[in-house]
Design a protein around this motif. Structure first.
Motif, PDB file in Angstrom:
ATOM      1  N   TRP A   1       7.373  -1.354   1.349  1.00 37.74           N
ATOM      2  CA  TRP A   1       8.086  -0.938   0.131  1.00 37.74           C
ATOM      3  C   TRP A   1       9.567  -1.274   0.219  1.00 37.74           C
ATOM      4  O   TRP A   1      10.197  -1.647  -0.762  1.00 37.74           O
TER       5      TRP A   1
ATOM      6  N   GLU B   1       5.603   1.938   4.462  1.00 35.75           N
ATOM      7  CA  GLU B   1       7.025   2.188   4.238  1.00 35.75           C
ATOM      8  C   GLU B   1       7.850   0.913   4.356  1.00 35.75           C
ATOM      9  O   GLU B   1       8.716   0.636   3.515  1.00 35.75           O
TER      10      GLU B   1
ATOM     11  N   LYS C   1       0.844  -1.189   0.000  1.00 36.42           N
ATOM     12  CA  LYS C   1       0.000   0.000   0.000  1.00 36.42           C
ATOM     13  C   LYS C   1       0.882   1.242   0.000  1.00 36.42           C
ATOM     14  O   LYS C   1       2.051   1.196   0.374  1.00 36.42           O
ATOM     15  N   LEU C   2       0.299   2.354  -0.407  1.00 37.45           N
ATOM     16  CA  LEU C   2       1.076   3.584  -0.580  1.00 37.45           C
ATOM     17  C   LEU C   2       1.836   3.967   0.686  1.00 37.45           C
ATOM     18  O   LEU C   2       2.990   4.355   0.638  1.00 37.45           O
ATOM     19  N   THR C   3       1.185   3.877   1.836  1.00 39.58           N
ATOM     20  CA  THR C   3       1.794   4.367   3.080  1.00 39.58           C
ATOM     21  C   THR C   3       2.571   3.292   3.836  1.00 39.58           C
ATOM     22  O   THR C   3       3.047   3.547   4.937  1.00 39.58           O
TER      23      THR C   3
ATOM     24  N   LEU D   1       2.587   2.848 -11.258  1.00 38.17           N
ATOM     25  CA  LEU D   1       2.753   3.832 -10.188  1.00 38.17           C
ATOM     26  C   LEU D   1       2.383   5.225 -10.669  1.00 38.17           C
ATOM     27  O   LEU D   1       2.922   5.707 -11.661  1.00 38.17           O
ATOM     28  N   ASN D   2       1.467   5.892  -9.955  1.00 32.75           N
ATOM     29  CA  ASN D   2       1.188   7.283 -10.270  1.00 32.75           C
ATOM     30  C   ASN D   2       2.260   8.168  -9.632  1.00 32.75           C
ATOM     31  O   ASN D   2       3.140   7.692  -8.911  1.00 32.75           O
ATOM     32  N   GLN D   3       2.175   9.459  -9.875  1.00 36.30           N
ATOM     33  CA  GLN D   3       3.252  10.356  -9.434  1.00 36.30           C
ATOM     34  C   GLN D   3       3.378  10.433  -7.915  1.00 36.30           C
ATOM     35  O   GLN D   3       4.491  10.510  -7.388  1.00 36.30           O
ATOM     36  N   SER D   4       2.281  10.386  -7.216  1.00 39.56           N
ATOM     37  CA  SER D   4       2.365  10.444  -5.753  1.00 39.56           C
ATOM     38  C   SER D   4       3.055   9.199  -5.204  1.00 39.56           C
ATOM     39  O   SER D   4       3.832   9.274  -4.246  1.00 39.56           O
ATOM     40  N   THR D   5       2.809   8.049  -5.843  1.00 44.58           N
ATOM     41  CA  THR D   5       3.459   6.819  -5.405  1.00 44.58           C
ATOM     42  C   THR D   5       4.936   6.820  -5.768  1.00 44.58           C
ATOM     43  O   THR D   5       5.783   6.391  -4.976  1.00 44.58           O
TER      44      THR D   5
ATOM     45  N   MET E   1       6.624   9.014  -3.268  1.00 50.75           N
ATOM     46  CA  MET E   1       6.617   8.398  -1.945  1.00 50.75           C
ATOM     47  C   MET E   1       7.668   7.297  -1.843  1.00 50.75           C
ATOM     48  O   MET E   1       8.441   7.230  -0.874  1.00 50.75           O
ATOM     49  N   VAL E   2       7.744   6.422  -2.860  1.00 55.83           N
ATOM     50  CA  VAL E   2       8.719   5.334  -2.824  1.00 55.83           C
ATOM     51  C   VAL E   2      10.141   5.887  -2.917  1.00 55.83           C
ATOM     52  O   VAL E   2      11.057   5.389  -2.248  1.00 55.83           O
TER      53      VAL E   2
END
Length: 265
Positions: free
Chosen positions: A128, A125, A121-123, A171-175, A178-179
């Motif tokens: 990832w 950490e 998931k995006l958040t 992956l979109n730009q926010s992802t 974030m990564v």
């Protein structure tokens, strides 16, 4: 008598109203401009003077403030920095890669991922870090120099998932940003490993221009960390040197952080 609020914020449209406030129906739409202004005035008078927001601290990001440092990179030891022609060639190659990704993004993002590819998931950490670097590097049980092509049956959960186009195209730009932040933050406290280099290059290739302020700060942090690590190398034959030079070059030359660029010796 005027209210305290009217003393601080005088009315810009001093309209006289006929009738009392009880005669005005706030639940229905205003029938004319005068009634609209009266509704706004009454609604404002019913608002509390002090409002306290109910904030869940768990939902706040760890890094909310963007500090765009203007500090440059530590200079490379003599003989460790690349030539200008080498940097220009890398920028050209990188530009070609970005164009190819943009052109084929729709195709690759529509490809079905293998059953073992479970993207975090995006958040998440920690998820990832495990996904990109593998448990072996993440848990610190190896130096990370794992040849992902030398074993007949790879366990990507151990060695990390490579940044396949079918993955990064999703992956979109926010992802992407974030990564990048997650991996660069990990890099600040650890040595450079091949898995990290592959993902950093791929994420930079997916990072759209013009850059957001957060992206500026993020990639500058990456270039400074690469330069700092490069300054500790003892040999020009160190296998980490080309990768570190490449990342510094892309940040400085392609993303136009010119003050970080290596200058010809």
């Amino acid at each position: 008598m005027k209210s305290d609020m009217e003393e601080l914020m005088p009315r810009l449209l001093p309209v006289e109203f006929e009738g009392s406030a009880e005669d005005l129906d706030l639940s229905g739409p205003p029938r004319n401009p005068r009634e609209y202004l009266r509704q706004v005035q009454l609604e404002a008078s019913q608002c509390p003077e002090v409002v306290v927001a109910q904030i869940d601290p768990k939902k706040l990001k760890k890094k909310q403030t963007v500090n765009a440092s203007v500090a440059g990179c530590p200079p490379a030891p003599v003989g460790f920095s690349p030539s200008l022609s080498w940097q220009q060639q890398q920028v050209s190659n990188f530009s070609d890669v970005r164009q190819s990704i943009t052109k084929n993004r729709k195709h690759w993002s529509s490809q079905t991922l293998d059953d073992n590819v479970l993207m975090p998931k995006l958040t998440d950490e920690e998820g990832w870090k495990r996904f990109c670097l593998g448990e072996t590097v993440y848990l610190g049980t190896s130096s990370g120099h794992t040849d992902t092509e030398s074993e007949p049956a790879l366990d990507y959960s151990k060695v990390g998932f490579p940044p396949f186009l079918s993955i990064v195209s999703r992956l979109n730009q926010s992802t992407v940003l974030m990564v990048l932040e997650i991996l660069i933050s990990w890099f600040e406290e650890h040595e450079f490993v091949p898995q990290l280099g592959r993902w950093l290059y791929s994420l930079l290739a997916c990072l759209e221009k013009p850059l957001l302020p957060e992206a500026h700060s993020c990639i500058r942090q990456l270039a400074r960390r690469c330069a700092q690590l490069r300054s500790t190398l003892e040999s020009q034959e160190d296998e980490k040197l080309p990768a570190l030079n490449l990342l510094i070059c892309l940040v400085a030359r392609y993303f136009e952080q010119n003050d970080l660029a290596d200058q010809p010796e």
